[in-house]
Design an enzyme around this catalytic site. Structure first.
Site, PDB file in Angstrom:
ATOM      1  N   TYR A  75       0.829  -1.221   0.000  1.00 20.92           N
ATOM      2  CA  TYR A  75       0.000   0.000   0.000  1.00 20.92           C
ATOM      3  C   TYR A  75       0.856   1.261   0.000  1.00 20.92           C
ATOM      4  CZ  TYR A  75      -4.168  -2.697  -0.005  1.00 20.92           C
ATOM      5  OH  TYR A  75      -5.157  -3.541  -0.416  1.00 20.92           O
ATOM      6  N   ARG A  78       1.522   1.814  -3.541  1.00 21.94           N
ATOM      7  CA  ARG A  78       0.315   2.313  -4.237  1.00 21.94           C
ATOM      8  C   ARG A  78       0.079   3.788  -3.900  1.00 21.94           C
ATOM      9  NH1 ARG A  78      -3.607  -1.678  -3.977  1.00 21.94           N
ATOM     10  NH2 ARG A  78      -4.990  -0.147  -4.912  1.00 21.94           N
ATOM     11  N   HIS A 129     -14.672   1.478  -2.062  1.00 21.64           N
ATOM     12  CA  HIS A 129     -13.600   0.691  -1.445  1.00 21.64           C
ATOM     13  C   HIS A 129     -12.635   1.545  -0.632  1.00 21.64           C
ATOM     14  CE1 HIS A 129     -14.457  -2.523  -4.759  1.00 21.64           C
ATOM     15  NE2 HIS A 129     -15.357  -2.541  -3.793  1.00 21.64           N
ATOM     16  N   CYS A 137      -7.208   2.529  12.705  1.00 18.59           N
ATOM     17  CA  CYS A 137      -6.688   1.531  13.635  1.00 18.59           C
ATOM     18  C   CYS A 137      -7.167   0.150  13.209  1.00 18.59           C
ATOM     19  CB  CYS A 137      -7.156   1.843  15.060  1.00 18.59           C
ATOM     20  SG  CYS A 137      -6.418   0.716  16.271  1.00 18.59           S
ATOM     21  N   CYS A 142     -11.281   0.382  18.703  1.00 20.06           N
ATOM     22  CA  CYS A 142     -10.587   1.647  18.995  1.00 20.06           C
ATOM     23  C   CYS A 142     -11.239   2.778  18.195  1.00 20.06           C
ATOM     24  CB  CYS A 142      -9.102   1.524  18.663  1.00 20.06           C
ATOM     25  SG  CYS A 142      -8.250   3.108  18.556  1.00 20.06           S
ATOM     26  N   CYS A 213      -1.181   3.186  16.024  1.00 20.25           N
ATOM     27  CA  CYS A 213      -2.354   4.018  16.302  1.00 20.25           C
ATOM     28  C   CYS A 213      -2.017   5.023  17.418  1.00 20.25           C
ATOM     29  CB  CYS A 213      -3.519   3.128  16.722  1.00 20.25           C
ATOM     30  SG  CYS A 213      -4.972   4.110  17.186  1.00 20.25           S
ATOM     31  N   CYS A 216      -5.004   4.377  20.644  1.00 22.26           N
ATOM     32  CA  CYS A 216      -4.889   3.280  21.615  1.00 22.26           C
ATOM     33  C   CYS A 216      -3.425   2.955  21.922  1.00 22.26           C
ATOM     34  CB  CYS A 216      -5.636   2.039  21.125  1.00 22.26           C
ATOM     35  SG  CYS A 216      -4.902   1.267  19.681  1.00 22.26           S
TER      36      CYS A 216
HETATM   37  C1  BJW Z   1      -9.468  -0.441 -19.169  1.00 25.63           C
HETATM   38  C2  BJW Z   1      -8.276   0.251 -19.436  1.00 25.63           C
HETATM   39  C3  BJW Z   1      -8.379   1.512 -20.034  1.00 25.63           C
HETATM   40  C4  BJW Z   1      -7.767  -1.620 -18.470  1.00 25.63           C
HETATM   41  N1  BJW Z   1      -9.589   1.995 -20.344  1.00 25.63           N
HETATM   42  N2  BJW Z   1     -10.636   0.049 -19.503  1.00 25.63           N
HETATM   43  C5  BJW Z   1     -21.712 -11.907  -4.381  1.00 25.63           C
HETATM   44  C6  BJW Z   1     -21.293 -12.993  -5.102  1.00 25.63           C
HETATM   45  C7  BJW Z   1     -20.043 -13.557  -4.875  1.00 25.63           C
HETATM   46  C8  BJW Z   1     -19.164 -13.028  -3.926  1.00 25.63           C
HETATM   47  C9  BJW Z   1     -19.584 -11.949  -3.231  1.00 25.63           C
HETATM   48  C10 BJW Z   1     -20.838 -11.397  -3.442  1.00 25.63           C
HETATM   49  N3  BJW Z   1     -20.971 -10.343  -2.619  1.00 25.63           N
HETATM   50  C11 BJW Z   1     -19.836 -10.185  -1.914  1.00 25.63           C
HETATM   51  C12 BJW Z   1     -18.975 -11.165  -2.248  1.00 25.63           C
HETATM   52  C13 BJW Z   1     -17.606 -11.356  -1.696  1.00 25.63           C
HETATM   53  C14 BJW Z   1     -16.571 -10.395  -2.312  1.00 25.63           C
HETATM   54  C15 BJW Z   1     -16.518 -10.578  -3.819  1.00 25.63           C
HETATM   55  O1  BJW Z   1     -17.039  -9.795  -4.595  1.00 25.63           O
HETATM   56  N4  BJW Z   1     -15.838 -11.589  -4.287  1.00 25.63           N
HETATM   57  C16 BJW Z   1     -15.690 -11.786  -5.725  1.00 25.63           C
HETATM   58  C17 BJW Z   1     -14.209 -11.896  -6.068  1.00 25.63           C
HETATM   59  C18 BJW Z   1     -16.513 -12.951  -6.164  1.00 25.63           C
HETATM   60  N5  BJW Z   1     -16.878  -9.029  -1.976  1.00 25.63           N
HETATM   61  C19 BJW Z   1     -16.504  -8.497  -0.806  1.00 25.63           C
HETATM   62  O2  BJW Z   1     -15.914  -9.167   0.024  1.00 25.63           O
HETATM   63  C20 BJW Z   1     -16.877  -7.055  -0.545  1.00 25.63           C
HETATM   64  N6  BJW Z   1     -17.494  -6.977   0.734  1.00 25.63           N
HETATM   65  C21 BJW Z   1     -18.761  -7.338   0.940  1.00 25.63           C
HETATM   66  O3  BJW Z   1     -19.498  -7.625   0.031  1.00 25.63           O
HETATM   67  O4  BJW Z   1     -19.143  -7.327   2.271  1.00 25.63           O
HETATM   68  C22 BJW Z   1     -20.292  -8.069   2.627  1.00 25.63           C
HETATM   69  C23 BJW Z   1     -19.953  -9.535   2.492  1.00 25.63           C
HETATM   70  C24 BJW Z   1     -18.776 -10.015   3.025  1.00 25.63           C
HETATM   71  C25 BJW Z   1     -18.474 -11.369   2.894  1.00 25.63           C
HETATM   72  C26 BJW Z   1     -19.310 -12.219   2.203  1.00 25.63           C
HETATM   73  C27 BJW Z   1     -20.491 -11.714   1.651  1.00 25.63           C
HETATM   74  C28 BJW Z   1     -20.809 -10.352   1.806  1.00 25.63           C
HETATM   75  C29 BJW Z   1     -15.618  -6.215  -0.471  1.00 25.63           C
HETATM   76  C30 BJW Z   1     -14.907  -6.116  -1.785  1.00 25.63           C
HETATM   77  C31 BJW Z   1     -13.634  -5.298  -1.592  1.00 25.63           C
HETATM   78  C32 BJW Z   1     -12.791  -5.273  -2.866  1.00 25.63           C
HETATM   79  N7  BJW Z   1     -11.560  -4.690  -2.553  1.00 25.63           N
HETATM   80  C33 BJW Z   1     -10.557  -4.471  -3.587  1.00 25.63           C
HETATM   81  C34 BJW Z   1      -9.249  -4.014  -2.907  1.00 25.63           C
HETATM   82  C35 BJW Z   1      -9.400  -2.573  -2.440  1.00 25.63           C
HETATM   83  C36 BJW Z   1      -8.145  -2.045  -1.850  1.00 25.63           C
HETATM   84  C37 BJW Z   1      -7.054  -1.941  -2.861  1.00 25.63           C
HETATM   85  O5  BJW Z   1      -7.182  -1.183  -3.844  1.00 25.63           O
HETATM   86  O6  BJW Z   1      -6.065  -2.660  -2.707  1.00 25.63           O
HETATM   87  O7  BJW Z   1     -11.008  -3.502  -4.537  1.00 25.63           O
HETATM   88  S1  BJW Z   1     -10.318  -5.924  -4.608  1.00 25.63           S
HETATM   89  C38 BJW Z   1      -9.985  -5.012  -6.088  1.00 25.63           C
HETATM   90  O8  BJW Z   1     -10.971  -5.378  -7.085  1.00 25.63           O
HETATM   91  C39 BJW Z   1     -10.202  -3.536  -5.744  1.00 25.63           C
HETATM   92  C40 BJW Z   1     -10.988  -3.064  -6.929  1.00 25.63           C
HETATM   93  O9  BJW Z   1     -11.723  -1.896  -6.606  1.00 25.63           O
HETATM   94  C41 BJW Z   1     -11.839  -4.257  -7.269  1.00 25.63           C
HETATM   95  C42 BJW Z   1     -12.380  -4.245  -8.668  1.00 25.63           C
HETATM   96  O10 BJW Z   1     -11.373  -4.323  -9.613  1.00 25.63           O
HETATM   97  P1  BJW Z   1     -11.495  -3.502 -10.964  1.00 25.63           P
HETATM   98  O11 BJW Z   1     -11.488  -2.074 -10.669  1.00 25.63           O
HETATM   99  O12 BJW Z   1     -12.613  -4.032 -11.758  1.00 25.63           O
HETATM  100  O13 BJW Z   1     -10.074  -3.817 -11.644  1.00 25.63           O
HETATM  101  P2  BJW Z   1      -9.659  -5.023 -12.618  1.00 25.63           P
HETATM  102  O14 BJW Z   1      -8.187  -5.028 -12.681  1.00 25.63           O
HETATM  103  O15 BJW Z   1     -10.308  -6.284 -12.228  1.00 25.63           O
HETATM  104  O16 BJW Z   1     -10.279  -4.599 -14.020  1.00 25.63           O
HETATM  105  C43 BJW Z   1      -9.792  -3.508 -14.765  1.00 25.63           C
HETATM  106  C44 BJW Z   1     -10.616  -3.390 -16.025  1.00 25.63           C
HETATM  107  O17 BJW Z   1     -10.222  -2.236 -16.733  1.00 25.63           O
HETATM  108  C45 BJW Z   1     -10.476  -4.565 -16.980  1.00 25.63           C
HETATM  109  O18 BJW Z   1     -11.772  -4.911 -17.440  1.00 25.63           O
HETATM  110  C46 BJW Z   1      -9.652  -4.003 -18.135  1.00 25.63           C
HETATM  111  O19 BJW Z   1      -9.971  -4.605 -19.382  1.00 25.63           O
HETATM  112  C47 BJW Z   1     -10.070  -2.547 -18.104  1.00 25.63           C
HETATM  113  N8  BJW Z   1      -9.090  -1.592 -18.631  1.00 25.63           N
HETATM  114  N9  BJW Z   1      -7.205  -0.493 -19.067  1.00 25.63           N
HETATM  115  C48 BJW Z   1     -10.688   1.256 -20.124  1.00 25.63           C
HETATM  116  N10 BJW Z   1      -7.262   2.243 -20.369  1.00 25.63           N
END
Ligand code: BJW
Length: 343
Positions: A75, A78, A129, A137, A142, A213, A216
């Site tokens: 991070y 990043r 996100h 913390c 906390c 933190c 705490c």
């Molecule tokens: C271009 C380009 C250009 C490239 N122009 N395009 C329902 C079903 C199944 C599972 C779940 C569900 N609900 C919840 C879940 C569990 C889980 C989940 O979704 N799992 C899946 C993997 C299946 N979700 C969670 O846990 C979420 N919490 C939650 O729902 O709480 C309640 C709960 C908990 C537990 C169980 C059930 C419910 C939290 C999700 C948190 C995601 N966090 C991250 C990290 C954030 C911190 C960090 O940045 O490090 O967020 S993961 C990562 O993926 C990050 C992103 O925001 C996220 C999405 O990625 P994104 O932005 O789509 O990036 P890429 O790389 O995947 O895609 C890039 C795209 O751009 C591509 O398509 C390229 O082609 C394109 N591209 N250049 C235009 N120039």
């Protein structure tokens, strides 16, 4: 490559423009692809941040518990990259659309701070996100949180190792010019080493050198982002619910239907640069569609345009080119200061 001439068919652009001009309630769901042209890597696929790590080894609370030094280093890298990146024309275009259309809401998955830095009105962008620049913390009980912490590095131990080889190379090229050498050193420091490449050794950082933190005084601080398995910020979720639940009493009163308040229709949903794999973000386009929205997907990769239906638009290409172009009839031409992309 000029994606505009290659992939924006005039008839698609015309029908999209006509619909955009009529639209008031617009939702955008951007992902990492929005910031790709600012030089920030996406997560998945070739060149993605996670190419050498399993996502769950970095972006879960368990990963932080078992190796907080590694996770903090990821991070810190990043934060450093995002601070040195600039918003691209797509960030500015969405910010301008927000000013022109007060009922436009962006549900951003990005944590890089580029939409706020492009001047996107704060009440019209919900950070699903969290943010790389919030720290909190690790002990929820906390409750300490610090927003807009732009220190780089946040503690000395988290400085990104500089790319010494490129520094040497660049200063060798103009050894006689002190200014050139100083600039090359700065560029190399800004660049830093790509620590998402597993061949680059990451220093082991003792727990005592990680940020602690101040409230705490026992637990570590952690990045204020949402990891897998964690709930999205409560306030963000309730604002989004409120948006989708908003009712328009007028037309129903006119129809003599006062007892059954229906939520307002959504006109348009823009799905920009996301692989639509992570929930709940990936579900918002369907939710908008179920409320009447037509959907437009902007992505470099057609296989990430999931669940396209008849009447949707798919604009293939770089969001930084496509987004300002398709919004032009409403937002006008970009300002000269807003047109640059990362080299
Ligand atoms: C271009 C380009 C250009 C490239 N122009 N395009 C329902 C079903 C199944 C599972 C779940 C569900 N609900 C919840 C879940 C569990 C889980 C989940 O979704 N799992 C899946 C993997 C299946 N979700 C969670 O846990 C979420 N919490 C939650 O729902 O709480 C309640 C709960 C908990 C537990 C169980 C059930 C419910 C939290 C999700 C948190 C995601 N966090 C991250 C990290 C954030 C911190 C960090 O940045 O490090 O967020 S993961 C990562 O993926 C990050 C992103 O925001 C996220 C999405 O990625 P994104 O932005 O789509 O990036 P890429 O790389 O995947 O895609 C890039 C795209 O751009 C591509 O398509 C390229 O082609 C394109 N591209 N250049 C235009 N120039």
């Amino acid at each position: 490559m000029d994606y505009r001439s290659a992939f924006l068919s005039p008839s698609d652009l015309e029908s999209f423009t006509a619909h955009l001009q009529r639209s008031q309630r617009i939702v955008a769901v951007p992902g990492a692809g929005l910031s790709a042209s600012s030089g920030l890597p996406t997560f998945r696929g070739a060149g993605g941040l996670w190419r050498n790590y399993n996502a769950t080894s970095l972006a879960t609370p368990g990963a932080f518990r078992s190796d907080p030094g590694l996770v903090w280093m990821f991070y810190s890298y990043r934060r450093h990259m995002s601070l040195n990146a600039k918003p691209n024309p797509a960030h500015y275009a969405l910010a301008e659309l927000a000013r022109r259309k007060p009922e436009f809401l962006t549900l951003s998955q990005n944590v890089d701070g580029l939409s706020p830095r492009a001047g996107h009105p704060a009440d019209q962008v919900k950070l699903l996100h969290g943010s790389l620049f919030d720290v909190k913390c690790e002990d929820e009980s906390c409750g300490y949180i610090r927003r807009d912490d732009f220190d780089d590095p946040i503690v000395p131990a988290l400085a990104i190792p500089a790319d010494e080889s490129s520094m040497a190379e660049q200063s060798k090229a103009r050894p006689d010019q002190a200014l050139q050498a100083a600039m090359a050193r700065k560029a190399a420091l800004i660049k830093g080493l790509d620590i998402s490449d597993a061949s680059i050794p990451i220093p082991t950082i003792p727990r005592s050198s990680l940020p602690h933190c101040p409230k705490c005084k026992t637990s570590l601080l952690r990045p204020g982002v949402v990891w897998f398995g964690e709930m999205l910020p409560e306030a963000v979720l309730s604002d989004i619910d409120a948006y989708f639940d908003e009712v328009d009493p007028k037309p129903q009163a006119e129809a003599g239907n006062k007892g059954h308040m229906q939520p307002k229709k959504v006109d348009l949903c823009l799905v920009i640069g996301t692989s639509s794999q992570v929930y709940p973000a990936a579900g918002y386009a369907s939710q908008a569609r179920s409320m009447g929205a037509r959907v437009a997907v902007i992505n470099t990769d057609p296989s990430d345009a999931r669940d396209l239906q008849e009447g949707d638009w798919f604009f293939k290409g770089d969001a930084a080119d496509i987004v300002p172009e398709i919004l032009k009839s409403v937002i006008g031409e970009p300002k000269a200061s807003e047109v640059g992309k990362a080299g």
